[in-house]
Design a protein around this motif. Structure first.
Motif: not given
Length: 141
Positions: A1, A35, A38
């Motif tokens: 990630m 986000i 992620q």
């Protein structure tokens, strides 16, 4: 990630020819960028992004603006509503059967077809569309 800073750096590189766009303001007003880290693999590189409304044939998704991110590995569709859970739709390039683009007077649209679903990103602002199209051109079928 990847980290959020790595994502910001990649977006800043894409915007190097657009000093009028602030990455900090972009991350403030487009919650999907917050986000994105992620969902990207460690070795995935962002090649372009655009924002619009999503229409699909098979499934219903939340209304509102969606972020389409093109990487060297796949396409990501992201929605991060203020109330509710984020939605992530990855689309592998090998699954794309047909792609098309269209530019109108004020807005553009992008259509992505897979065996399972047809995705249409509509009402893409003309400037955003013209910014995204060169990076998407190699994937048009």
């Amino acid at each position: 990630m990847q980290t959020s800073d790595q994502i910001k750096s990649q977006i800043q590189t894409l915007l190097s020819n657009h000093p009028e766009i602030s990455v900090d303001v972009l991350f403030l007003y487009v919650p999907e960028f917050k986000i994105l880290n992620q969902y990207l693999q460690e070795d995935e590189t962002i090649q372009g992004y655009t924002i619009g409304l999503l229409e699909t044939k098979q499934q219903k998704h939340t209304a509102g603006k969606w972020l389409l991110v093109l990487t060297d590995k796949q396409i990501h569709l992201l929605r991060n509503p203020m109330l509710g859970n984020p939605t992530h739709i990855p689309i592998d390039f090998v699954k794309l059967q047909n792609t098309s683009t269209k530019l109108g007077w004020f807005f553009g649209q992008i259509q992505l077809e897979t065996e399972e679903e047809t995705f249409r990103l509509i009402q893409i602002g003309k400037k955003d569309y013209q910014f995204f199209l060169p990076s998407f051109q190699p994937h048009l079928k």
